[in-house]
Design a protein around this motif. Sequence first.
Motif, PDB file in Angstrom:
ATOM      1  N   VAL A 169      61.352  46.209 -93.984  1.00 36.59           N
ATOM      2  CA  VAL A 169      60.555  47.304 -93.403  1.00 36.59           C
ATOM      3  C   VAL A 169      59.089  47.232 -93.809  1.00 36.59           C
ATOM      4  CG1 VAL A 169      60.273  49.806 -93.220  1.00 36.59           C
ATOM      5  CG2 VAL A 169      62.573  48.821 -93.303  1.00 36.59           C
ATOM      6  N   LEU A 170      58.814  47.247 -95.097  1.00 37.21           N
ATOM      7  CA  LEU A 170      57.435  47.390 -95.554  1.00 37.21           C
ATOM      8  C   LEU A 170      56.556  46.194 -95.190  1.00 37.21           C
ATOM      9  CD1 LEU A 170      57.942  49.058 -99.051  1.00 37.21           C
ATOM     10  CD2 LEU A 170      57.415  50.127 -96.848  1.00 37.21           C
ATOM     11  N   ASP A 171      57.035  44.986 -95.431  1.00 30.05           N
ATOM     12  CA  ASP A 171      56.229  43.802 -95.128  1.00 30.05           C
ATOM     13  C   ASP A 171      55.955  43.647 -93.630  1.00 30.05           C
ATOM     14  OD1 ASP A 171      56.119  43.285 -97.814  1.00 30.05           O
ATOM     15  OD2 ASP A 171      57.637  41.701 -97.797  1.00 30.05           O
ATOM     16  N   PRO A 172      56.988  43.686 -92.771  1.00 28.32           N
ATOM     17  CA  PRO A 172      56.713  43.538 -91.339  1.00 28.32           C
ATOM     18  C   PRO A 172      55.919  44.705 -90.746  1.00 28.32           C
ATOM     19  CG  PRO A 172      59.048  43.973 -91.708  1.00 28.32           C
ATOM     20  CD  PRO A 172      58.439  43.685 -93.038  1.00 28.32           C
ATOM     21  N   SER A 173      56.144  45.917 -91.239  1.00 26.03           N
ATOM     22  CA  SER A 173      55.392  47.060 -90.700  1.00 26.03           C
ATOM     23  C   SER A 173      53.931  47.004 -91.147  1.00 26.03           C
ATOM     24  CB  SER A 173      56.026  48.379 -91.129  1.00 26.03           C
ATOM     25  OG  SER A 173      55.997  48.537 -92.531  1.00 26.03           O
ATOM     26  N   LYS A 174      53.682  46.433 -92.328  1.00 26.35           N
ATOM     27  CA  LYS A 174      52.298  46.282 -92.793  1.00 26.35           C
ATOM     28  C   LYS A 174      51.515  45.379 -91.847  1.00 26.35           C
ATOM     29  CE  LYS A 174      49.591  45.060 -96.895  1.00 26.35           C
ATOM     30  NZ  LYS A 174      49.670  44.626 -98.318  1.00 26.35           N
ATOM     31  N   GLN A 175      52.139  44.299 -91.408  1.00 20.94           N
ATOM     32  CA  GLN A 175      51.493  43.394 -90.456  1.00 20.94           C
ATOM     33  C   GLN A 175      51.228  44.105 -89.129  1.00 20.94           C
ATOM     34  OE1 GLN A 175      53.924  39.886 -90.140  1.00 20.94           O
ATOM     35  NE2 GLN A 175      53.833  39.426 -92.325  1.00 20.94           N
ATOM     36  N   ALA A 176      52.195  44.883 -88.677  1.00 25.67           N
ATOM     37  CA  ALA A 176      52.039  45.609 -87.416  1.00 25.67           C
ATOM     38  C   ALA A 176      50.923  46.647 -87.519  1.00 25.67           C
ATOM     39  CB  ALA A 176      53.356  46.283 -87.034  1.00 25.67           C
ATOM     40  N   ILE A 177      50.846  47.334 -88.662  1.00 25.44           N
ATOM     41  CA  ILE A 177      49.793  48.324 -88.874  1.00 25.44           C
ATOM     42  C   ILE A 177      48.424  47.664 -88.879  1.00 25.44           C
ATOM     43  CG2 ILE A 177      48.794  49.852 -90.630  1.00 25.44           C
ATOM     44  CD1 ILE A 177      51.684  50.694 -91.317  1.00 25.44           C
ATOM     45  N   GLN A 178      48.312  46.482 -89.496  1.00 30.24           N
ATOM     46  CA  GLN A 178      47.032  45.771 -89.536  1.00 30.24           C
ATOM     47  C   GLN A 178      46.551  45.434 -88.131  1.00 30.24           C
ATOM     48  OE1 GLN A 178      44.962  45.286 -91.844  1.00 30.24           O
ATOM     49  NE2 GLN A 178      45.999  45.375 -93.811  1.00 30.24           N
ATOM     50  N   GLN A 179      47.461  45.062 -87.253  1.00 29.42           N
ATOM     51  CA  GLN A 179      47.087  44.779 -85.866  1.00 29.42           C
ATOM     52  C   GLN A 179      46.553  46.032 -85.186  1.00 29.42           C
ATOM     53  OE1 GLN A 179      50.686  43.117 -84.176  1.00 29.42           O
ATOM     54  NE2 GLN A 179      50.115  41.032 -84.729  1.00 29.42           N
ATOM     55  N   GLN A 180      47.188  47.172 -85.455  1.00 27.40           N
ATOM     56  CA  GLN A 180      46.712  48.431 -84.882  1.00 27.40           C
ATOM     57  C   GLN A 180      45.328  48.797 -85.413  1.00 27.40           C
ATOM     58  OE1 GLN A 180      50.583  50.934 -85.367  1.00 27.40           O
ATOM     59  NE2 GLN A 180      49.400  51.815 -83.692  1.00 27.40           N
ATOM     60  N   VAL A 181      45.116  48.556 -86.692  1.00 26.26           N
ATOM     61  CA  VAL A 181      43.812  48.874 -87.289  1.00 26.26           C
ATOM     62  C   VAL A 181      42.709  48.068 -86.616  1.00 26.26           C
ATOM     63  CG1 VAL A 181      42.429  48.662 -89.399  1.00 26.26           C
ATOM     64  CG2 VAL A 181      44.735  49.615 -89.506  1.00 26.26           C
ATOM     65  N   GLN A 182      42.974  46.818 -86.322  1.00 29.27           N
ATOM     66  CA  GLN A 182      41.985  45.994 -85.623  1.00 29.27           C
ATOM     67  C   GLN A 182      41.672  46.570 -84.239  1.00 29.27           C
ATOM     68  OE1 GLN A 182      43.507  41.982 -85.586  1.00 29.27           O
ATOM     69  NE2 GLN A 182      43.431  41.765 -87.810  1.00 29.27           N
ATOM     70  N   THR A 183      42.688  47.077 -83.568  1.00 31.35           N
ATOM     71  CA  THR A 183      42.473  47.686 -82.248  1.00 31.35           C
ATOM     72  C   THR A 183      41.674  48.973 -82.375  1.00 31.35           C
ATOM     73  OG1 THR A 183      44.544  46.737 -81.429  1.00 31.35           O
ATOM     74  CG2 THR A 183      43.612  48.551 -80.172  1.00 31.35           C
ATOM     75  N   VAL A 184      41.947  49.753 -83.414  1.00 33.10           N
ATOM     76  CA  VAL A 184      41.188  50.980 -83.651  1.00 33.10           C
ATOM     77  C   VAL A 184      39.716  50.659 -83.890  1.00 33.10           C
ATOM     78  CG1 VAL A 184      40.793  52.857 -85.313  1.00 33.10           C
ATOM     79  CG2 VAL A 184      43.095  52.398 -84.466  1.00 33.10           C
ATOM     80  N   GLN A 185      39.445  49.606 -84.605  1.00 32.50           N
ATOM     81  CA  GLN A 185      38.058  49.211 -84.856  1.00 32.50           C
ATOM     82  C   GLN A 185      37.355  48.821 -83.555  1.00 32.50           C
ATOM     83  OE1 GLN A 185      38.584  46.175 -87.817  1.00 32.50           O
ATOM     84  NE2 GLN A 185      38.862  47.629 -89.492  1.00 32.50           N
ATOM     85  N   ALA A 186      38.066  48.112 -82.674  1.00 34.21           N
ATOM     86  CA  ALA A 186      37.497  47.768 -81.371  1.00 34.21           C
ATOM     87  C   ALA A 186      37.291  49.027 -80.541  1.00 34.21           C
ATOM     88  CB  ALA A 186      38.419  46.789 -80.638  1.00 34.21           C
ATOM     89  N   LEU A 187      38.239  49.954 -80.627  1.00 36.24           N
ATOM     90  CA  LEU A 187      38.122  51.223 -79.905  1.00 36.24           C
ATOM     91  C   LEU A 187      36.963  52.048 -80.433  1.00 36.24           C
ATOM     92  CD1 LEU A 187      39.368  53.153 -77.821  1.00 36.24           C
ATOM     93  CD2 LEU A 187      40.901  53.977 -79.618  1.00 36.24           C
ATOM     94  N   ALA A 188      36.769  52.023 -81.741  1.00 35.73           N
ATOM     95  CA  ALA A 188      35.657  52.759 -82.348  1.00 35.73           C
ATOM     96  C   ALA A 188      34.316  52.200 -81.881  1.00 35.73           C
ATOM     97  CB  ALA A 188      35.757  52.696 -83.869  1.00 35.73           C
ATOM     98  N   ALA A 189      34.226  50.882 -81.802  1.00 36.03           N
ATOM     99  CA  ALA A 189      32.977  50.248 -81.360  1.00 36.03           C
ATOM    100  C   ALA A 189      32.659  50.633 -79.925  1.00 36.03           C
ATOM    101  CB  ALA A 189      33.092  48.730 -81.493  1.00 36.03           C
ATOM    102  N   GLU A 190      33.680  50.659 -79.081  1.00 38.66           N
ATOM    103  CA  GLU A 190      33.460  51.010 -77.670  1.00 38.66           C
ATOM    104  C   GLU A 190      33.312  52.516 -77.498  1.00 38.66           C
ATOM    105  OE1 GLU A 190      32.813  50.351 -73.679  1.00 38.66           O
ATOM    106  OE2 GLU A 190      33.008  48.857 -75.291  1.00 38.66           O
ATOM    107  N   GLY A 191      34.173  53.275 -78.166  1.00 37.24           N
ATOM    108  CA  GLY A 191      34.151  54.728 -77.995  1.00 37.24           C
ATOM    109  C   GLY A 191      32.895  55.381 -78.534  1.00 37.24           C
TER     110      GLY A 191
END
Length: 241
Positions: free
Chosen positions: A70-92
């Motif tokens: 759970v923790l290791d694979p979900s950490k990777q998935a969360i990191q991918q979301q964080v990268q998308t949030v950063q792109a969204l922040a730049a555009e938004g």
Amino acid sequence: MASTNGPTPTGASLIDTGIFTSLQAKIDEESEIRDQLKTLVDNLSKQGRLTQSVLSRIHNVPSSALSTEVLDPSKQAIQQQVQTVQALAAEGSKYPFYKWNQLWQRDVQHLISNVQLHRWLETGQLVTVEEIGSFFNVPVNVKDQDTFHIAIEDYLLALCTTIEELARLAPNSVTLGDYARPLQISKFIKDIHAGFQLLNLKNDALRRRSDGIKYSVKKVEDVVYDLSLRGLLPKEEQSIS
């Protein structure tokens, strides 16, 4: 001399149609902005479903396997979301925040909740809103400029979701033979409930959600009480339960 202010000739338009041409241009511009932001939000939502799918395993994975499954694979998935949030922040941040934030508000709240849950499963601690901002690398509770940020209300709404998920985890932990975790959950959500009682909430949706925390507290208390009656609490926990 003939008057220049006479009646408008029959059939002549009283309105400059250029007004509507200008309005259509504005509509097209906003539609283009929405499409650009929606593409990022849709990606964030898709990634969020993956994260949630991995984290949902906590309800049927024993504590001994939690890290690898759970923790290791979900950490990777969360990191991918964080990268998308950063792109969204730049555009938004190019546009007024409160005009467009409803597009991504729910998905960002879900991500914050996932981070909160992951932190608790790892350390038993609460992640603060400042830590969320640092982890996402985006501002928090911005008041002096109209830019993308994490609002306090979003953090608190996410925390309500986290509490509900932990309340669900308590009885499922018992099913998996983990009798210590319900007491850990009980202590944590009681502290959160006490913290919420210090807040004077103006947001109606947040006030309603926070009122529901007491039901989560009661649900987990019932699990702990049942374990205590059955003598299933770990000995070191019984003296403080």
